[in-house]
Design an enzyme around this catalytic site. Structure first.
Site, PDB file in Angstrom:
ATOM      1  N   GLU A 121       0.830  -1.198   0.000  1.00  0.00           N
ATOM      2  CA  GLU A 121       0.000   0.000   0.000  1.00  0.00           C
ATOM      3  C   GLU A 121       0.875   1.262   0.000  1.00  0.00           C
ATOM      4  O   GLU A 121       1.898   1.306   0.666  1.00  0.00           O
ATOM      5  CB  GLU A 121      -0.828  -0.058   1.296  1.00  0.00           C
ATOM      6  CG  GLU A 121      -1.819   1.022   1.483  1.00  0.00           C
ATOM      7  CD  GLU A 121      -2.680   0.766   2.742  1.00  0.00           C
ATOM      8  OE1 GLU A 121      -2.830  -0.385   3.187  1.00  0.00           O
ATOM      9  OE2 GLU A 121      -3.183   1.755   3.277  1.00  0.00           O
ATOM     10  N   CYS A 181       3.680   8.468   0.809  1.00  0.00           N
ATOM     11  CA  CYS A 181       3.989   7.603   1.949  1.00  0.00           C
ATOM     12  C   CYS A 181       4.183   6.191   1.401  1.00  0.00           C
ATOM     13  O   CYS A 181       3.269   5.628   0.800  1.00  0.00           O
ATOM     14  CB  CYS A 181       2.822   7.645   2.943  1.00  0.00           C
ATOM     15  SG  CYS A 181       2.989   6.467   4.288  1.00  0.00           S
ATOM     16  N   CYS A 211       5.028  -6.706   8.692  1.00  0.00           N
ATOM     17  CA  CYS A 211       5.950  -6.129   9.676  1.00  0.00           C
ATOM     18  C   CYS A 211       6.012  -7.075  10.862  1.00  0.00           C
ATOM     19  O   CYS A 211       5.048  -7.763  11.170  1.00  0.00           O
ATOM     20  CB  CYS A 211       5.412  -4.767  10.122  1.00  0.00           C
ATOM     21  SG  CYS A 211       6.466  -3.910  11.315  1.00  0.00           S
ATOM     22  N   CYS A 234       3.391  -3.733  16.987  1.00  0.00           N
ATOM     23  CA  CYS A 234       2.721  -2.638  17.698  1.00  0.00           C
ATOM     24  C   CYS A 234       1.222  -2.945  17.787  1.00  0.00           C
ATOM     25  O   CYS A 234       0.595  -3.310  16.793  1.00  0.00           O
ATOM     26  CB  CYS A 234       2.956  -1.294  17.004  1.00  0.00           C
ATOM     27  SG  CYS A 234       4.695  -0.830  16.976  1.00  0.00           S
ATOM     28  N   CYS A 261      -1.551  -1.296  15.426  1.00  0.00           N
ATOM     29  CA  CYS A 261      -1.211  -1.158  14.003  1.00  0.00           C
ATOM     30  C   CYS A 261      -1.689  -2.355  13.186  1.00  0.00           C
ATOM     31  O   CYS A 261      -1.440  -3.513  13.546  1.00  0.00           O
ATOM     32  CB  CYS A 261       0.292  -0.985  13.866  1.00  0.00           C
ATOM     33  SG  CYS A 261       0.834  -0.825  12.160  1.00  0.00           S
ATOM     34  N   GLU A 312       8.924  -1.784   9.044  1.00  0.00           N
ATOM     35  CA  GLU A 312       9.853  -1.019   9.869  1.00  0.00           C
ATOM     36  C   GLU A 312      11.110  -0.787   9.024  1.00  0.00           C
ATOM     37  O   GLU A 312      11.883  -1.715   8.774  1.00  0.00           O
ATOM     38  CB  GLU A 312      10.178  -1.822  11.144  1.00  0.00           C
ATOM     39  CG  GLU A 312      11.348  -1.303  11.961  1.00  0.00           C
ATOM     40  CD  GLU A 312      11.307   0.198  12.245  1.00  0.00           C
ATOM     41  OE1 GLU A 312      10.254   0.722  12.651  1.00  0.00           O
ATOM     42  OE2 GLU A 312      12.353   0.859  12.039  1.00  0.00           O
ATOM     43  N   SER A 362       8.608   6.896  16.629  1.00  0.00           N
ATOM     44  CA  SER A 362       7.295   6.562  17.169  1.00  0.00           C
ATOM     45  C   SER A 362       7.430   6.378  18.671  1.00  0.00           C
ATOM     46  O   SER A 362       7.934   5.374  19.134  1.00  0.00           O
ATOM     47  CB  SER A 362       6.782   5.273  16.521  1.00  0.00           C
ATOM     48  OG  SER A 362       6.616   5.482  15.144  1.00  0.00           O
ATOM     49  N   LEU A 363       6.992   7.385  19.403  1.00  0.00           N
ATOM     50  CA  LEU A 363       7.187   7.401  20.856  1.00  0.00           C
ATOM     51  C   LEU A 363       5.970   6.780  21.553  1.00  0.00           C
ATOM     52  O   LEU A 363       6.098   5.794  22.262  1.00  0.00           O
ATOM     53  CB  LEU A 363       7.404   8.860  21.268  1.00  0.00           C
ATOM     54  CG  LEU A 363       8.136   9.169  22.550  1.00  0.00           C
ATOM     55  CD1 LEU A 363       9.432   8.395  22.675  1.00  0.00           C
ATOM     56  CD2 LEU A 363       8.426  10.672  22.615  1.00  0.00           C
ATOM     57  N   HIS A 364       4.834   7.403  21.378  1.00  0.00           N
ATOM     58  CA  HIS A 364       3.533   6.876  21.810  1.00  0.00           C
ATOM     59  C   HIS A 364       3.340   6.718  23.319  1.00  0.00           C
ATOM     60  O   HIS A 364       2.259   6.305  23.753  1.00  0.00           O
ATOM     61  CB  HIS A 364       3.207   5.542  21.118  1.00  0.00           C
ATOM     62  CG  HIS A 364       3.223   5.602  19.625  1.00  0.00           C
ATOM     63  ND1 HIS A 364       2.796   6.708  18.924  1.00  0.00           N
ATOM     64  CD2 HIS A 364       3.632   4.712  18.680  1.00  0.00           C
ATOM     65  CE1 HIS A 364       2.932   6.485  17.622  1.00  0.00           C
ATOM     66  NE2 HIS A 364       3.457   5.293  17.451  1.00  0.00           N
ATOM     67  N   ASN A 392      -6.048   5.597  14.808  1.00  0.00           N
ATOM     68  CA  ASN A 392      -7.078   5.044  13.920  1.00  0.00           C
ATOM     69  C   ASN A 392      -7.455   3.680  14.461  1.00  0.00           C
ATOM     70  O   ASN A 392      -6.639   2.763  14.374  1.00  0.00           O
ATOM     71  CB  ASN A 392      -6.521   4.845  12.504  1.00  0.00           C
ATOM     72  CG  ASN A 392      -6.315   6.143  11.780  1.00  0.00           C
ATOM     73  OD1 ASN A 392      -7.261   6.879  11.528  1.00  0.00           O
ATOM     74  ND2 ASN A 392      -5.070   6.450  11.465  1.00  0.00           N
ATOM     75  N   CYS A 408      -3.200   3.666   7.628  1.00  0.00           N
ATOM     76  CA  CYS A 408      -2.156   2.879   8.304  1.00  0.00           C
ATOM     77  C   CYS A 408      -2.255   1.378   8.022  1.00  0.00           C
ATOM     78  O   CYS A 408      -2.389   0.564   8.927  1.00  0.00           O
ATOM     79  CB  CYS A 408      -2.196   3.114   9.807  1.00  0.00           C
ATOM     80  SG  CYS A 408      -1.967   4.821  10.275  1.00  0.00           S
TER      81      CYS A 408
END
Ligand code: SAH
Length: 358
Positions: free
Chosen positions: A94, A107, A114, A118, A121, A162, A216-218, A292, A335
């Site tokens: 995608e 993007c 992956c 996460c 995701c 990643e 990506s901290l989150h 999302n 995503c």
């Protein structure tokens, strides 16, 4: 039979060496590189200033990555385009085009699937299938630029995968995309987003490139971060943020800290304050992303009041903040969710691989 050399992943210099070994004049390498990376040719047949014999010879000796467009959805709200591309081996990836005032941003995906796991995701639900080759990353940009008929000025490596788990191919991709004999994108207009693989961040900082790094901290602490991102068991926030500091020192590029807001998980004011304290000595800004929700998980997006309060709290503490605008609202799927729904439809819901639980 050995796999043919992937011609679109070669530098001009490498191509020249290969051609010379075959007894083909060296200057042809520049012409062929230009066909591939500037004129964005999808076949050797298109390379009309090469003789028919040479074209036939190239066809026999080299593989030329071209993506097949399976689906494209165009937003009537903001012009966002979401693409599904099929690779030579049948895998589907995608990519997204976003139109901004400052230019056209693409993007791209860096892997098929992956393995980072996460929790929020969609791209990781089926595990990792394989790495993407440099040519497959490039072709996402090239195909979209051709389809759009306008120049792509920015590339963000924020799609499925990643990027630092596919390090060598990523760096080769960046060098080819920014080659002045090719599409000649500015390195400053490329952003690489990582879940925080420390050795990869350090290596990228020493690569002599000037691309932007997004982390990506989150979460503002390891405890909460581990509930969202298994990679946080491997590298502590301390280590990750030291690597980010080093990245800025080496490259002079300010970082982006991505923070997806999940209701009741990481969106309290206390967490906003902890986040501000955590990154106050970093050179960078925070990009808040209202999560999302994906149907496989019960995470809920923070409400707009909490998002605003979180943002204002960071600002009061001297942190630069942006809230990610949702693009292509009317065409759905963010995503990795477009690919995921395609896979569900076409494989009866079966996707291979497993979710990491460590
Ligand atoms: N693996 C890389 C890049 C891919 S994801 C990384 O982890 O950074 C790009 C960004 O989108 C990351 O910050 C990721 O955490 C975030 N993301 C993934 N799924 C999401 C979702 N459902 N809602 C909000 N952000 C999401």
């Amino acid at each position: 039979m050995a796999e043919k050399t992937d011609i679109k992943s070669l530098t001009v210099e490498e191509l020249e060496i290969c051609l010379k070994e075959q007894g083909i004049q060296g200057f042809r390498s520049k012409q062929i590189f230009q066909w591939l990376h500037q004129k964005l040719a999808d076949s050797f047949e298109d390379m009309t200033n090469l003789s028919k014999d040479l074209r036939r010879q190239l066809e026999e000796d080299y593989g030329l990555t071209a993506l097949r467009t399976v689906d494209v959805k165009v937003s009537s709200v903001d012009g966002t385009r979401k693409y599904l591309f099929e690779l030579d081996d049948g895998h589907v990836i995608e990519s997204v085009l976003m139109k901004y005032r400052h230019g056209n941003s693409v993007c791209i995906s860096s892997q098929v699937g992956c393995r980072m796991g996460c929790r929020f995701c969609a791209s990781t639900l089926g595990g990792l299938e394989r790495n993407l080759k440099p040519s497959e990353m490039l072709s996402q940009v090239y195909r979209i630029q051709k389809d759009l008929g306008e120049r792509v000025s920015h590339v963000v490596v924020m799609g499925t995968g990643e990027p630092l788990d596919n390090y060598d191919n990523l760096v080769r991709f960046i060098r080819l995309l920014t080659d002045e004999r090719g599409l000649n994108l500015s390195q400053r207009n490329i952003t690489v987003s990582t879940c925080g693989i420390v050795p990869g961040i350090e290596r990228l900082g020493n690569e002599g490139l000037s691309v932007t790094l997004a982390l990506s901290l989150h979460a503002p602490n390891d405890q909460v971060r581990r509930t969202l991102m298994p990679v946080a068991y491997k590298y502590s926030l301390d280590e990750v943020l030291s690597a980010c500091r080093l990245y800025f020192q080496k490259t002079g590029r300010r970082l982006t800290f991505e923070y997806s807001l999940v209701k009741g998980v990481n969106d309290s004011l206390e967490e906003a304050r902890a986040l501000a304290a955590l990154i106050k000595d970093q050179h960078g800004h925070v990009n808040l992303i209202p999560v999302n929700p994906i149907k496989e998980r019960d995470y809920v997006q923070s409400d707009s009041r909490s998002i605003t309060a979180f943002k204002e709290c960071l600002e009061r503490m001297g942190i630069n903040v942006t809230v990610r605008r949702e693009m292509g609202r009317d065409i759905g799927g963010a995503c990795g969710q477009l690919r995921k729904s395609y896979m569900d439809r076409n494989t009866g819901g079966m996707i291979h691989g497993s979710i990491r639980t460590d």
